[in-house]
Design a protein around this motif. Structure first.
Motif, short mmCIF file in Angstrom:
data_model
loop_
_atom_site.label_atom_id
_atom_site.label_comp_id
_atom_site.label_asym_id
_atom_site.label_seq_id
_atom_site.Cartn_x
_atom_site.Cartn_y
_atom_site.Cartn_z
N GLU A 2 -9.83 -4.16 -8.51
CA GLU A 2 -11.57 -4.39 -8.52
C GLU A 2 -12.48 -3.56 -9.37
O GLU A 2 -13.44 -3.96 -9.91
CB GLU A 2 -11.91 -4.66 -7.14
CG GLU A 2 -11.30 -5.81 -6.21
CD GLU A 2 -11.42 -5.82 -4.74
OE1 GLU A 2 -11.96 -4.51 -4.13
OE2 GLU A 2 -11.02 -6.73 -4.01
N SER A 27 -7.38 -4.77 7.46
CA SER A 27 -8.67 -4.38 7.86
C SER A 27 -8.92 -5.43 8.86
O SER A 27 -9.83 -4.83 9.98
CB SER A 27 -9.58 -5.01 6.63
OG SER A 27 -10.97 -4.53 6.68
N MET A 28 -8.60 -6.66 9.04
CA MET A 28 -8.90 -7.53 10.20
C MET A 28 -8.27 -6.81 11.47
O MET A 28 -8.70 -6.91 12.50
CB MET A 28 -8.60 -8.89 9.87
CG MET A 28 -9.36 -9.94 8.95
SD MET A 28 -8.92 -11.60 8.65
CE MET A 28 -7.46 -11.83 9.55
N SER A 56 -3.64 -8.46 -1.83
CA SER A 56 -5.00 -8.44 -1.38
C SER A 56 -4.91 -9.07 0.03
O SER A 56 -5.87 -8.61 0.86
CB SER A 56 -5.92 -9.29 -2.21
OG SER A 56 -7.13 -9.43 -1.69
N ARG A 57 -4.38 -9.95 0.48
CA ARG A 57 -4.13 -10.51 1.71
C ARG A 57 -3.74 -9.58 2.80
O ARG A 57 -4.15 -9.62 3.74
CB ARG A 57 -3.32 -11.84 1.79
CG ARG A 57 -3.83 -13.17 1.37
CD ARG A 57 -3.26 -14.56 1.55
NE ARG A 57 -1.86 -14.33 1.22
CZ ARG A 57 -1.59 -14.77 0.19
NH1 ARG A 57 -2.25 -15.08 -1.00
NH2 ARG A 57 -0.15 -14.87 -0.59
N LYS A 90 -4.16 -0.88 -0.56
CA LYS A 90 -5.44 -0.91 -0.72
C LYS A 90 -5.88 -0.17 -1.98
O LYS A 90 -6.59 -0.69 -2.71
CB LYS A 90 -6.02 0.11 0.43
CG LYS A 90 -7.52 0.06 0.46
CD LYS A 90 -8.09 0.66 1.53
CE LYS A 90 -9.51 0.71 1.79
NZ LYS A 90 -10.38 1.02 0.46
N SER A 94 -1.41 -0.56 10.96
CA SER A 94 -2.50 -0.53 9.88
C SER A 94 -2.40 1.08 9.05
O SER A 94 -1.35 1.65 9.24
CB SER A 94 -4.06 -0.05 10.45
OG SER A 94 -4.86 -0.05 9.65
N VAL A 101 -4.04 -6.28 2.65
CA VAL A 101 -4.94 -5.45 2.80
C VAL A 101 -6.03 -5.91 3.58
O VAL A 101 -6.50 -5.39 4.64
CB VAL A 101 -5.53 -4.95 1.25
CG1 VAL A 101 -6.91 -4.03 1.74
CG2 VAL A 101 -4.62 -4.00 0.72
N GLN A 102 -6.28 -7.26 3.36
CA GLN A 102 -7.31 -8.12 4.19
C GLN A 102 -6.76 -8.21 5.84
O GLN A 102 -7.66 -7.91 6.87
CB GLN A 102 -7.64 -9.43 3.74
CG GLN A 102 -8.49 -9.34 2.43
CD GLN A 102 -8.81 -10.60 1.96
OE1 GLN A 102 -8.12 -11.70 2.38
NE2 GLN A 102 -9.44 -10.86 0.86
N SER A 103 -5.84 -8.16 5.85
CA SER A 103 -5.01 -8.48 7.23
C SER A 103 -5.11 -7.34 7.88
O SER A 103 -5.46 -7.14 9.16
CB SER A 103 -3.67 -8.93 7.34
OG SER A 103 -3.60 -10.43 6.60
N VAL A 108 -5.49 -2.86 -4.76
CA VAL A 108 -6.63 -3.63 -4.65
C VAL A 108 -7.77 -3.15 -5.14
O VAL A 108 -8.54 -3.58 -6.12
CB VAL A 108 -6.76 -4.11 -3.28
CG1 VAL A 108 -8.18 -4.95 -3.21
CG2 VAL A 108 -5.84 -5.03 -3.10
N ASP A 109 -8.24 -1.81 -4.66
CA ASP A 109 -9.21 -1.22 -5.19
C ASP A 109 -9.18 -0.75 -6.79
O ASP A 109 -10.29 -0.89 -7.54
CB ASP A 109 -9.66 0.26 -4.58
CG ASP A 109 -9.88 0.06 -2.96
OD1 ASP A 109 -10.47 -1.16 -2.87
OD2 ASP A 109 -9.95 0.69 -2.25
#
Length: 142
Positions: free
Chosen positions: A14, A76-77, A69-70, A7, A99, A72-74, A10-11
């Motif tokens: 971004e 989060s989901m 990124s995927r 994460k 998580s 981190v998205q996973s 990614v942050d």
């Protein structure tokens, strides 16, 4: 390696800044920089090119960033799905999820406040960057 490090990667990408990403994640810039270094060390290459005034993804960083990124998205989901379980009064027993502690903090607080009189089990599973990326690569090939 701890999954919240992904994460942070990614942050940082971004935000374009370690300092801004650190502020967003309530961590010192030095700590965030060390976390990124751990990810880079595990991958075997630099994700970011750093200069005194700028930060950018390296060519290899650009190639690996979508997988990170995927991941981190996973996570989060997964966190969101676990929160849905908390809203389902019919669910009972253990809640098992994988998580980062960064994603889990809100869930743990809510568990303690919403289910103060209920007994439950939490299981924390930590995967290495390599295992997370491997899982995504295998998923794409199926």
């Amino acid at each position: 390696m701890r999954s919240e490090y992904l994460k942070y990667v990614v942050d940082t990408a971004e935000q374009g800044s370690i300092a801004l990403a650190a502020k967003k994640n309530f961590i010192s810039p030095q700590g965030l920089g060390r976390a990124i270094a751990v990810v880079e060390d595990e991958l075997g290459f630099e994700i970011f090119h750093r200069t005194a005034n700028s930060l950018s993804l390296t060519p290899k960083g650009k190639r690996i960033f979508p997988a990170i990124s995927r991941a981190v998205q996973s996570m989060s989901m997964l966190h969101a799905e676990a929160l849905k379980l908390l809203d389902d009064e019919r669910s009972a027993g253990s809640i098992v999820f994988c998580s980062s502690i960064v994603f889990m903090s809100g869930m743990i607080s809510r568990l303690y406040s919403d289910f103060a009189d209920t007994s439950f089990n939490l299981r924390y599973v930590q995967l290495s960057t390599e295992r997370i990326i491997e899982a995504f690569c295998n998923e794409e090939n199926t």
